[in-house]
Write a protein that holds these residues in place. Structure first.
Motif, PDB file in Angstrom:
ATOM      1  N   CYS A 151      20.311 -15.020  16.685  1.00 32.88           N
ATOM      2  CA  CYS A 151      19.014 -14.668  17.232  1.00 32.88           C
ATOM      3  C   CYS A 151      19.232 -13.528  18.205  1.00 32.88           C
ATOM      4  O   CYS A 151      20.256 -13.482  18.887  1.00 32.88           O
ATOM      5  CB  CYS A 151      18.477 -15.893  17.965  1.00 32.88           C
ATOM      6  SG  CYS A 151      16.928 -15.627  18.789  1.00 32.88           S
ATOM      7  N   ILE A 167      17.062 -12.766  20.655  1.00 30.89           N
ATOM      8  CA  ILE A 167      16.257 -12.924  21.876  1.00 30.89           C
ATOM      9  C   ILE A 167      17.173 -13.025  23.098  1.00 30.89           C
ATOM     10  O   ILE A 167      16.800 -12.695  24.211  1.00 30.89           O
ATOM     11  CB  ILE A 167      15.293 -14.123  21.730  1.00 30.89           C
ATOM     12  CG1 ILE A 167      14.287 -13.810  20.620  1.00 30.89           C
ATOM     13  CG2 ILE A 167      14.571 -14.412  23.033  1.00 30.89           C
ATOM     14  CD1 ILE A 167      13.297 -14.910  20.324  1.00 30.89           C
ATOM     15  N   ASN A 168      18.416 -13.468  22.847  1.00 29.91           N
ATOM     16  CA  ASN A 168      19.445 -13.361  23.874  1.00 29.91           C
ATOM     17  C   ASN A 168      19.199 -14.211  25.121  1.00 29.91           C
ATOM     18  O   ASN A 168      19.438 -13.751  26.247  1.00 29.91           O
ATOM     19  CB  ASN A 168      19.577 -11.878  24.272  1.00 29.91           C
ATOM     20  CG  ASN A 168      20.943 -11.561  24.829  1.00 29.91           C
ATOM     21  OD1 ASN A 168      21.897 -12.298  24.571  1.00 29.91           O
ATOM     22  ND2 ASN A 168      21.039 -10.496  25.600  1.00 29.91           N
ATOM     23  N   CYS A 169      18.731 -15.422  24.936  1.00 29.75           N
ATOM     24  CA  CYS A 169      18.546 -16.299  26.089  1.00 29.75           C
ATOM     25  C   CYS A 169      19.917 -16.586  26.707  1.00 29.75           C
ATOM     26  O   CYS A 169      20.898 -16.761  25.986  1.00 29.75           O
ATOM     27  CB  CYS A 169      17.907 -17.624  25.672  1.00 29.75           C
ATOM     28  SG  CYS A 169      16.355 -17.395  24.826  1.00 29.75           S
ATOM     29  N   TYR A 211      21.141 -19.164  28.028  1.00 28.38           N
ATOM     30  CA  TYR A 211      21.720 -20.490  27.773  1.00 28.38           C
ATOM     31  C   TYR A 211      21.934 -20.764  26.293  1.00 28.38           C
ATOM     32  O   TYR A 211      22.328 -21.867  25.923  1.00 28.38           O
ATOM     33  CB  TYR A 211      20.779 -21.566  28.350  1.00 28.38           C
ATOM     34  CG  TYR A 211      19.354 -21.385  27.903  1.00 28.38           C
ATOM     35  CD1 TYR A 211      18.958 -21.714  26.612  1.00 28.38           C
ATOM     36  CD2 TYR A 211      18.402 -20.852  28.770  1.00 28.38           C
ATOM     37  CE1 TYR A 211      17.661 -21.519  26.184  1.00 28.38           C
ATOM     38  CE2 TYR A 211      17.102 -20.645  28.349  1.00 28.38           C
ATOM     39  CZ  TYR A 211      16.737 -20.981  27.070  1.00 28.38           C
ATOM     40  OH  TYR A 211      15.457 -20.784  26.635  1.00 28.38           O
ATOM     41  N   CYS A 212      21.686 -19.774  25.440  1.00 26.15           N
ATOM     42  CA  CYS A 212      21.649 -20.056  23.998  1.00 26.15           C
ATOM     43  C   CYS A 212      22.991 -20.569  23.473  1.00 26.15           C
ATOM     44  O   CYS A 212      24.029 -19.937  23.648  1.00 26.15           O
ATOM     45  CB  CYS A 212      21.250 -18.812  23.224  1.00 26.15           C
ATOM     46  SG  CYS A 212      21.135 -19.165  21.466  1.00 26.15           S
ATOM     47  N   LEU A 258      23.959 -20.620  20.536  1.00 24.31           N
ATOM     48  CA  LEU A 258      24.498 -19.828  19.419  1.00 24.31           C
ATOM     49  C   LEU A 258      25.584 -18.851  19.891  1.00 24.31           C
ATOM     50  O   LEU A 258      26.341 -18.323  19.092  1.00 24.31           O
ATOM     51  CB  LEU A 258      23.375 -19.057  18.722  1.00 24.31           C
ATOM     52  CG  LEU A 258      22.261 -19.929  18.124  1.00 24.31           C
ATOM     53  CD1 LEU A 258      21.138 -19.069  17.583  1.00 24.31           C
ATOM     54  CD2 LEU A 258      22.814 -20.826  17.025  1.00 24.31           C
ATOM     55  N   THR A 261      18.400 -20.470  14.650  1.00 24.08           N
ATOM     56  CA  THR A 261      17.766 -19.177  14.908  1.00 24.08           C
ATOM     57  C   THR A 261      16.347 -19.484  15.378  1.00 24.08           C
ATOM     58  O   THR A 261      15.923 -20.633  15.347  1.00 24.08           O
ATOM     59  CB  THR A 261      17.755 -18.302  13.645  1.00 24.08           C
ATOM     60  OG1 THR A 261      17.201 -17.028  13.958  1.00 24.08           O
ATOM     61  CG2 THR A 261      16.948 -18.924  12.511  1.00 24.08           C
ATOM     62  N   ASP A 262      15.633 -18.479  15.805  1.00 27.81           N
ATOM     63  CA  ASP A 262      14.228 -18.678  16.160  1.00 27.81           C
ATOM     64  C   ASP A 262      13.416 -18.632  14.853  1.00 27.81           C
ATOM     65  O   ASP A 262      13.617 -17.755  14.016  1.00 27.81           O
ATOM     66  CB  ASP A 262      13.773 -17.551  17.095  1.00 27.81           C
ATOM     67  CG  ASP A 262      12.350 -17.725  17.561  1.00 27.81           C
ATOM     68  OD1 ASP A 262      12.146 -18.149  18.709  1.00 27.81           O
ATOM     69  OD2 ASP A 262      11.426 -17.437  16.751  1.00 27.81           O
ATOM     70  N   LYS A 315      10.063 -18.684  20.326  1.00 25.49           N
ATOM     71  CA  LYS A 315       9.801 -18.145  21.661  1.00 25.49           C
ATOM     72  C   LYS A 315       9.154 -16.777  21.500  1.00 25.49           C
ATOM     73  O   LYS A 315       9.204 -15.949  22.409  1.00 25.49           O
ATOM     74  CB  LYS A 315      11.107 -17.993  22.444  1.00 25.49           C
ATOM     75  CG  LYS A 315      11.657 -19.295  22.979  1.00 25.49           C
ATOM     76  CD  LYS A 315      12.729 -19.035  24.020  1.00 25.49           C
ATOM     77  CE  LYS A 315      13.415 -20.321  24.408  1.00 25.49           C
ATOM     78  NZ  LYS A 315      14.592 -20.617  23.626  1.00 25.49           N
TER      79      LYS A 315
HETATM   80  S1  SF4 Z   1      17.896 -19.114  19.232  1.00 30.62           S
HETATM   81 FE1  SF4 Z   1      16.471 -19.806  20.767  1.00 30.62          FE
HETATM   82  S2  SF4 Z   1      17.710 -20.093  22.613  1.00 30.62           S
HETATM   83 FE2  SF4 Z   1      18.904 -18.837  21.197  1.00 30.62          FE
HETATM   84  S3  SF4 Z   1      18.440 -16.751  21.820  1.00 30.62           S
HETATM   85 FE3  SF4 Z   1      17.029 -17.296  20.175  1.00 30.62          FE
HETATM   86  S4  SF4 Z   1      15.215 -18.028  21.217  1.00 30.62           S
HETATM   87 FE4  SF4 Z   1      16.860 -18.032  22.690  1.00 30.62          FE
END
Ligand code: SF4
Lengths: 318, 379
Positions: B83, B85-87, B89-90, B92, B134-135, B166
């Motif tokens: 993903c 989005i790069n959170c 805490y992810c 992945l 993944t998102d 998200k």
């Molecule tokens: S998979 Fe979810 S937690 Fe991980 S970066 Fe994407 S949106 Fe964020």
């Protein structure tokens, strides 16, 4: 090939004050001194030629020994005038790596030299693997910081008073915190894993409290523990406990409350309620210690009214 | 939210002509496409790269619950991994050998597997989600996968699809025949946490607006307060997000709300410190949980949950709220009951589907009537 020569050189022609090529070991090993006393200088000392004089490339300790002994001249390997200084360094480092046993202070200095010669991101892998150093930019950056911290840090590294992982952790600490933690680790003389735990805790407490690491080390309880009349093991234990409490305030409050309630409950000697580790999960246990059957019967008899009372519920309260 | 389209797409030859690859070619006109025999594992991440591979594993998996904590009995439909989005805490991020966005190009295989699964397991309800690795909607503007998967679930009598996101990429969902079998779900946090820890995601307002749009299209909704993050102003932060949620969408459209405090594998800590040095999340008061993951000390978790549950109860006492991967004792502290008293967590969620979405699996044929009491081989 570098242009080199082998010949005798008078000690008066050698500039012993030029320490450009010196890698200090910062350790007081007597091995070399003993060997020199027994057998003298076995390999030629390495010198570089500059404007008709010589600077030392390799063999600083041996030359100092020879000078103290009053020698006139020595058999030397000479890098001739105008030779590529980068090649001189590379050959010196090759030699040092083959000699084995490089302490952490030397490792830091060698990595600093290599970064200067090749650039921090371009150090050849064989040098890094020979030094057992991770080939990651972040790790190299930390070694460079350590090399620049000055003799006190290098002494602590060479003597093993600060272990490699703890040293990497504190490498980018700023000055007041760095000086204090270095003094702390040298005083505590604790194992590598405990050193790492202590420095991580200090860092994390500082982050959680939005203060500096130096401020954590200046906290009154820390200073009080360090000034106690105790040996270094006892001080280490007390400091670890204090840091754990500050790092995990909620858990430590719960533990203290649990302990208080348990004591107030008044279970007979030999009976103990044991919560799950960190109160996680629902599996509590009761421990009974006894030596004879009648002792066990007595514990049961005395424990029964306590367990039946609703005072027991207080022990489980959150 | 502006999703950066991939600039380079690497297709495995086996799926280079698949419908998914064709859609990508059409929707990513500025991207370069390369066909390779096999996409190799790499260690460095290329943010603009999308890999489309021929997936040989099972698309459908059970939720990886552990015996120590109550699991929701969910099934995961795997459409791809990673993903952008790069959170901070992810999870992945720990999969270091496959760091790039990856889609499974053989969707025909996925639909076959799904059809077989539903054919063989007709007697009970199956809650299936795509947002685990993944998102769910991140790449949907380019892949259009929802345009085939949502109608597929509409045709199943006992399947519920949950799309977890998200993003606010709901464009493809508009006008689809979803038959009331798709739940669109958003992960929510306070605005402050979103800005700090999920900076490339849709803002909370954008997510809620997208939820309102989906609700207007007749979709059912779900929300996940997961991961809940401890920070000094957490109470007001979560209260505000809850207020905004209930101001924006009708609670009757919400099938469930899940709560889960931040938990992570220990090795993630080093990664977060290196990749997101400004993030403070790994410095919370964590203990090692019974499943080996780092979790906030249980009293902190219980406090989060009780606070949020109480606020939700005030708005809609009948709304299904559940804890993701929590033990009975934390349930008891937060709800006053444990899932076992209500037929298990899986049963609670099935009931929520039945009550809010009106989906009740029925045994239709004599052959199915022979199936075991649970009515399903998979359960
Ligand atoms: S998979 Fe979810 S937690 Fe991980 S970066 Fe994407 S949106 Fe964020």
């Amino acid at each position: 090939m570098t242009e080199v020569d082998l010949c005798h050189v008078g000690l008066s022609q050698i500039d012993l004050g030029d320490c450009t090529f010196e890698l200090r070991s910062f350790s007081d090993s007597n091995r070399l001194a003993d060997s020199l006393a027994r057998a003298g200088i076995l390999d030629p000392v390495w010198l570089g030629e500059k404007s008709g004089k010589f600077f030392v490339v390799d063999g600083f300790k041996r030359l100092r020994w020879a000078k103290d002994k009053g020698s006139d001249c020595l058999f030397c390997r000479i890098f001739k005038e105008g030779c590529d200084l980068r090649r001189v360094w590379v050959e010196k480092l090759e030699k040092r790596l083959c000699e084995g046993e490089i302490n952490l202070a030397e490792k830091a200095q060698i990595i600093a030299v290599l970064a200067e010669l090749f650039g921090p991101g371009e150090i050849p892998g064989f040098f890094l693997s020979g030094l057992k150093a991770a080939n990651r930019p972040e790790a190299i950056r930390k070694w460079l910081l350590l090399a620049g911290k000055g003799p006190r840090m290098l002494e602590a590294l060479a003597s093993g008073e600060v272990c490699e992982r703890a040293a990497m952790e504190i490498s980018d600490w700023d000055d007041p915190g760095f000086d204090s933690v270095l003094a702390l680790l040298r005083a505590l003389k604790c194992s590598a894993s405990i050193q790492v735990e202590i420095v991580e805790r200090i860092s994390e407490i500082a982050i959680r409290q939005e203060s500096s690491r130096a401020a954590v080390l200046e906290l009154a309880p820390v200073r009080e523990i360090l000034s106690r009349e105790m040996n270094h093991r006892e001080k280490t234990a007390a400091l670890r406990q204090y840091l754990a409490e500050v790092r995990n305030p909620r858990l430590s409050l719960r533990r203290k409350r649990f302990q208080r309630e348990l004591e107030a409950l008044g279970l007979p000697l030999g009976a103990r309620v044991v919560p799950p580790e960190a109160f996680e999960g629902g599996e509590w246990s009761m421990q009974l210690s006894f030596t004879r059957p009648e002792e066990l019967r007595k514990i049961f008899r005395l424990a029964e009214p306590v367990v039946a009372s609703n005072r027991l519920d207080k022990v489980f309260e959150k | 939210m502006k999703i950066r389209p991939p600039r380079k797409v690497v297709l495995e030859s086996a799926v280079a002509k698949s419908p998914l690859s064709e859609t990508l070619r059409k929707n990513l006109p500025a991207a370069s496409f390369e066909i390779v025999d096999r996409v190799r594992d790499v260690s460095a991440r290329s943010p603009d790269l999308l890999e489309v591979v021929d997936f040989h594993g099972r698309f459908l998996k059970s939720c990886p619950g552990t015996r120590h904590y109550n699991c929701c009995g969910y099934r995961i439909l795997n459409l791809g991994t990673q993903c952008s989005i790069n959170c901070t805490y992810c999870i992945l991020q720990v999969y270091l050998n496959q760091p790039n966005l990856r889609l499974f190009g053989n969707l025909d295989g996925m639909f076959r597997e799904l059809s077989d699964f539903f054919d063989q397991n007709r007697g009970c309800l199956h809650r299936i989600g795509t947002g685990e690795f993944t998102d769910s909607l991140l790449l949907d503007p380019f892949t259009g996968i929802t345009r085939s998967i949502v109608p597929f679930f509409a045709s199943t009598p006992n399947g519920v699809l949950e799309l977890k996101t998200k993003t606010d990429s709901v464009g493809n969902l508009i006008g689809l025949d979803h038959g009331g079998h798709t739940i669109v779900a958003w992960s929510l946090n306070p605005e402050e946490v979103q800005r700090r820890e999920e900076p490339l995601s849709a803002t909370i307002s954008e997510r809620l607006e997208a939820a309102r749009a989906c609700s207007g299209e007749g979709y059912f909704l779900a929300f996940h307060f997961d991961p809940i993050i401890d920070y000094p102003r957490w109470k007001s932060g979560y209260a505000q997000t809850l207020d905004r949620l209930f101001d924006t969408v009708d609670p009757a459209r919400i099938v469930w709300i899940s709560l889960g405090a931040l938990r992570f594998m220990p090795e993630l800590k080093t990664i977060v410190k290196a990749r997101h040095p400004a993030s403070r999340i790994v410095y919370g008061e964590f203990i090692r949980g019974l499943d080996g993951k780092m979790r906030y000390f249980r009293d902190i978790r219980a406090e989060f949950y009780s606070f949020i549950v109480e606020r939700i109860r005030k708005v809609d006492p009948g709304l299904c709220v559940y804890l993701c991967m929590e033990s009975d004792d934390v349930w008891l502290d937060s709800f006053g009951f444990s899932p076992g008293r209500r037929g298990g967590l899986s049963g609670m969620l099935d009931r929520a589907v039945e009550q809010r979405m009106g989906i009740v699996p029925s045994i239709a044929s004599p052959a199915e009537a022979d199936q075991p009491a649970s009515g399903c081989k998979a359960c």
